[in-house]
Motif scaffolding. Structure first.
Motif, PDB file in Angstrom:
ATOM      1  N   UNK A 397      11.639  10.411  -5.028  1.00  0.00           N
ATOM      2  CA  UNK A 397      11.818  10.535  -3.584  1.00  0.00           C
ATOM      3  C   UNK A 397      10.659   9.814  -2.903  1.00  0.00           C
ATOM      4  N   UNK A 398      10.998   8.869  -2.034  1.00  0.00           N
ATOM      5  CA  UNK A 398       9.981   8.055  -1.375  1.00  0.00           C
ATOM      6  C   UNK A 398      10.069   8.238   0.135  1.00  0.00           C
ATOM      7  N   UNK A 399       9.035   7.825   0.820  1.00  0.00           N
ATOM      8  CA  UNK A 399       9.031   7.928   2.279  1.00  0.00           C
ATOM      9  C   UNK A 399       9.883   6.807   2.890  1.00  0.00           C
ATOM     10  N   UNK A 400      10.325   7.038   4.115  1.00  0.00           N
ATOM     11  CA  UNK A 400      11.020   6.002   4.865  1.00  0.00           C
ATOM     12  C   UNK A 400       9.971   4.967   5.272  1.00  0.00           C
ATOM     13  N   UNK A 401      10.030   3.807   4.637  1.00  0.00           N
ATOM     14  CA  UNK A 401       8.980   2.797   4.802  1.00  0.00           C
ATOM     15  C   UNK A 401       9.613   1.494   5.276  1.00  0.00           C
ATOM     16  N   UNK A 402       9.627   1.241   6.587  1.00  0.00           N
ATOM     17  CA  UNK A 402      10.267   0.029   7.099  1.00  0.00           C
ATOM     18  C   UNK A 402       9.656  -1.233   6.499  1.00  0.00           C
ATOM     19  N   UNK A 403      10.494  -2.230   6.292  1.00  0.00           N
ATOM     20  CA  UNK A 403      10.044  -3.523   5.796  1.00  0.00           C
ATOM     21  C   UNK A 403       9.197  -4.187   6.885  1.00  0.00           C
ATOM     22  N   UNK A 404       7.977  -4.621   6.572  1.00  0.00           N
ATOM     23  CA  UNK A 404       7.143  -5.267   7.589  1.00  0.00           C
ATOM     24  C   UNK A 404       7.847  -6.487   8.191  1.00  0.00           C
TER      25      UNK A 404
END
Length: 427
Positions: A397-404
């Motif tokens: 489970x990972x955080x919601x991490x927007x693509x730069x």
């Protein structure tokens, strides 16, 4: 149908699909254990497992089940991920074997559901061929095949002569064949899953866009564009390449790339027997892969990466038409009956993503072109987690991490696609 309704896009599958089950718009407020946004394979399969276990569940979609990628894809049921098993072992360490096991058996879950619920979707399981254009690509697929052989999969490696016989084209140097794969009518598959979920008591509402999502105490409240409210203990977002701004940053975690597909009329019998005579599906090993198969009526369909903008005319499909006759000269003059496109959710690492940014909220997306098999099997695992029968999931489970610089990613990727297309043409 209102001005805001989303009609099913034209495609081969829409033209030949069984009637859709009734999934009317939500007409009043409702209260359930689990609310699901998105009526594709992920959302509907999750709802099916939950409803079968006695959980009250409500699925909401801006279109209808199968309106997005689940009803528009190429119908190829391929196990595995973009990465080979040895690569996954390096990436995930102790967790890797569980991921390899789940991914390797992903197609099994699709065909198990089809058998269990008697879903009529032209299901066949005759394998997947991945051919090579270049010596470098041939070495890569031989290595891939050996890795699966070590894990007990009875794969085949074909030379150029055997490949030409199995595919019906002289364009390749060789191939490997994975017997675990198969083919379905993708829209009929999602409609069959929908009928099964409805029979188990799931509420499924099309033409119901969710415009608001917030946590209120121990429950979540979803607000629809019509003003109705759904309250639930848990929420699943299953929108993949069609994600919007419902949850902050989620849309920016995937690149929604367009995949275009063309299909011929049913082929004359003599030509049909030359092309994939054993009924496999095929996707090649070029940088911008092409994927193709025949449907139950003997139509030939081929898909590949298209521009990010939606097609404006049949001329936008000309590169695919040229590819058809380049690989299969015997199809010259056969013509094309259907043209359509749909979005593929591409993640930065080309792996599925599982997020739980708040208690009671689960997000599953990012199948990177392997959506039928991976979404179906991962939805089963997610439903087991929600039911409490297991806490473990194959992927972390990972955080919601927007693509730069997400707004520029399409520009960069578009330029990369043009570059790769040129390299493939040279090769």
């Amino acid at each position: 149908m209102s001005a805001n309704s989303l009609a099913m896009p034209k495609s081969l599958w829409a033209a030949t699909g069984a009637p859709a089950p009734a999934t009317p718009a939500l007409a009043s407020d409702t209260r359930v254990d689990v609310a699901i946004v998105g009526a594709g394979y992920t959302g509907i399969t999750t709802a099916l497992h939950l409803a079968a276990a006695g959980t009250t569940v409500c699925v909401l979609d801006a279109g209808e089940p199968g309106w997005g990628a689940s009803g528009r894809n190429g119908g190829q049921v391929i196990p595995g991920l973009k990465y080979d098993p040895d690569d996954l072992a390096k990436m995930f360490g102790a967790r890797a074997e569980a991921i390899i096991e789940v991914a390797g058996h992903a197609a099994d879950e699709v065909f198990r559901l089809i058998d269990h619920y008697g879903i009529e979707c032209d299901a066949v399981r005759n394998g997947w061929i991945q051919p090579a254009f270049t010596p470098t690509a041939m070495r890569a697929i031989e290595n891939r095949a050996r890795q699966w052989q070590r894990r007990g999969v009875p794969v085949e490696i074909l030379d150029a002569t055997a490949t030409a016989k199995r595919i019906g084209s002289q364009a390749y140097l060789g191939a490997w064949v994975d017997p675990r794969a198969g083919s379905v009518h993708p829209l009929n598959f999602i409609r069959g899953l929908t009928r099964a979920a409805l029979q188990h008591g799931a509420q499924i509402h099309g033409q119901t866009r969710v415009v608001g999502l917030k946590r209120e105490g121990e429950r979540w409240t979803l607000t629809t564009a019509q003003g109705n409210r759904v309250t639930a203990q848990r929420v699943v977002l299953a929108t993949d390449g069609y994600s919007d701004d419902l949850w902050p940053g989620l849309k920016q975690t995937v690149i929604a790339a367009n995949s275009f597909i063309v299909s011929t009329p049913p082929l004359p019998e003599d030509i049909a027997q030359q092309i994939l005579p054993q009924g496999e599906v095929c996707s090649d090993s070029r940088r911008l892969l092409l994927y193709y198969k025949k449907d139950a009526a003997g139509r030939f369909l081929l898909g590949g990466r298209g521009p990010f903008s939606e097609p404006k005319s049949h001329n936008d499909f000309n590169p695919l038409k040229r590819a058809v006759t380049s690989i299969f000269p015997q199809l010259q003059g056969v013509g094309f009956e259907h043209h359509w496109s749909g979005r593929v959710g591409l993640t930065r690492d080309f792996l599925p993503h599982v997020h739980e940014p708040e208690p009671g909220l689960s997000i599953l997306l990012g199948y990177n072109g392997r959506g039928i098999a991976m979404s179906t099997t991962l939805a089963k695992h997610l439903s087991q987690r929600i039911l409490g029968t297991t806490q473990a999931l194959p992927f972390p489970i990972t955080r919601v991490d927007p693509i730069p610089f997400h707004s520029l990613q399409r520009l960069y990727l578009g330029a990369g696609i043009a570059w790769y297309r040129m390299l493939d043409a040279i090769a």
